[in-house]
Design an enzyme around this catalytic site. Structure first.
Site, short mmCIF file in Angstrom:
data_model
loop_
_atom_site.label_atom_id
_atom_site.label_comp_id
_atom_site.label_asym_id
_atom_site.label_seq_id
_atom_site.Cartn_x
_atom_site.Cartn_y
_atom_site.Cartn_z
N GLY A 9 0.82 -1.21 0.12
CA GLY A 9 -0.07 0.03 0.00
C GLY A 9 0.84 1.34 -0.19
O GLY A 9 0.46 2.08 -0.66
N ASP A 10 1.80 1.25 0.87
CA ASP A 10 2.93 2.27 0.64
C ASP A 10 3.38 2.56 -0.55
O ASP A 10 3.44 3.84 -1.34
CB ASP A 10 3.82 2.24 1.73
CG ASP A 10 3.53 1.75 3.28
OD1 ASP A 10 2.24 2.01 3.51
OD2 ASP A 10 4.09 0.88 3.79
#
Length: 307
Positions: free
Chosen positions: A251-252
């Site tokens: 997600g980052d």
């Protein structure tokens, strides 16, 4: 300039085992120590995309020194605030035959008022055309309004911001118009205390975040791909084929790909494509993805307009 904030960084001790047997002695097949933290992951991907960023956060003690030594190999620009307490260690266990991931995350250091003040002083340099990406958990003695207070501060200085958190902390920042927010479909459902029966349900609830102030909404859906919802259109990226090795940081990576590309191009669709490629490439890697893997995955992703 892009600034990333990792308020509670860690050393991630990642262990590979064939199977995890509770209450017994387990032996690893391999292990690796990695500098961890959501903002750190963002900075690493930005470096792979040949974009400069400055990583900010609280680092302390013997583990903090080890953390910074591990991070030196990444050649990142950093400006950490030194604190008295130790940087935390997170243990992540991947049981190959069970296809399971188990995480045991440390709490992190207690931050004094003076240490917090020293950190905030660094943000006074942020200004026009800068973006501050805030993500991850908060250490002890830091109020839940920390990210909201920072958003107000840097917005008054002319900078934009991105918030990657969940729950009320996310909702509270929306009136300040974050550049992008990225819940996964489960987090989005939890935000509005609902369940999704269709993809349209996800889109409808993502639009609620736009109505509350977000400029762009990314929704990751694991094997079902991802959505980009803007005030005018909805786009979908397919999930490329590959073996998920370690979902930590995916997600980052998606946020890094989106924000970094958007700062260069102001093209939300291309930014979405790059973000989806970065997220999937990291999921297919033991550590945060490298540029060659991102390029490979990029070619397997198609972005289509749904509405």
């Amino acid at each position: 300039m892009i600034y990333t904030i990792t308020a509670n960084p860690s050393i991630d001790y990642v262990l590979q085992v064939d199977a995890l047997n509770n209450g017994e002695v387990n032996r690893t097949t391999s292990d690796v120590k990695l500098p961890g933290g959501k903002g750190i992951n963002v900075s690493i991907i930005l470096k792979e995309l040949e974009l400069d960023s400055t990583a900010l956060g609280f680092v302390g003690g013997a583990t903090g020194l080890m953390f910074e030594k591990l991070l030196q190999k990444k050649n990142l620009n950093t400006s950490f605030t030194t604190v008295e307490d130790d940087t935390r260690i997170n243990v992540k266990i991947n049981a190959t035959k069970q296809d399971e991931e188990t995480e045991i995350n440390g709490t992190g250091p207690a931050i004094s008022a003076d240490e917090k003040s020293a950190f905030l002083d660094q943000l006074k340099q942020v200004g026009n055309d800068d973006v501050v990406i805030m993500s991850g958990s908060l250490p002890k003695q830091i109020a839940d309004t920390f990210y909201l207070d920072i958003a107000k501060m840097i917005q008054a200085q002319g900078a934009d911001f991105v918030i990657d958190t969940t729950g009320q902390a996310l909702l509270d920042t929306l009136p300040l118009h974050p550049l992008v927010v990225k819940p996964n479909n489960h987090e989005l459902a939890d935000l509005f205390n609902t369940t999704f029966k269709s993809e349209q349900d996800i889109v409808d609830n993502a639009r609620k975040l736009l109505d509350k102030g977000a400029k762009h909404v990314l929704v990751s859906m694991a094997g079902d791909g991802a959505l980009l919802v803007t005030k005018d259109h909805v786009y979908k990226a397919n999930a490329p084929k590959g073996t998920v090795i370690n979902s930590v940081g995916a997600g980052d990576s998606m946020i890094a790909g989106f924000v970094g590309t958007f700062m260069k191009t102001k093209d939300a669709i291309e930014s979405f494509h790059e973000g989806a490629a970065c997220g999937s490439a990291t999921a297919f890697s033991q550590d945060i993805a490298v540029r060659s893997k991102i390029n490979e995955v990029y070619n397997d992703i198609t972005v289509s307009q749904l509405s």
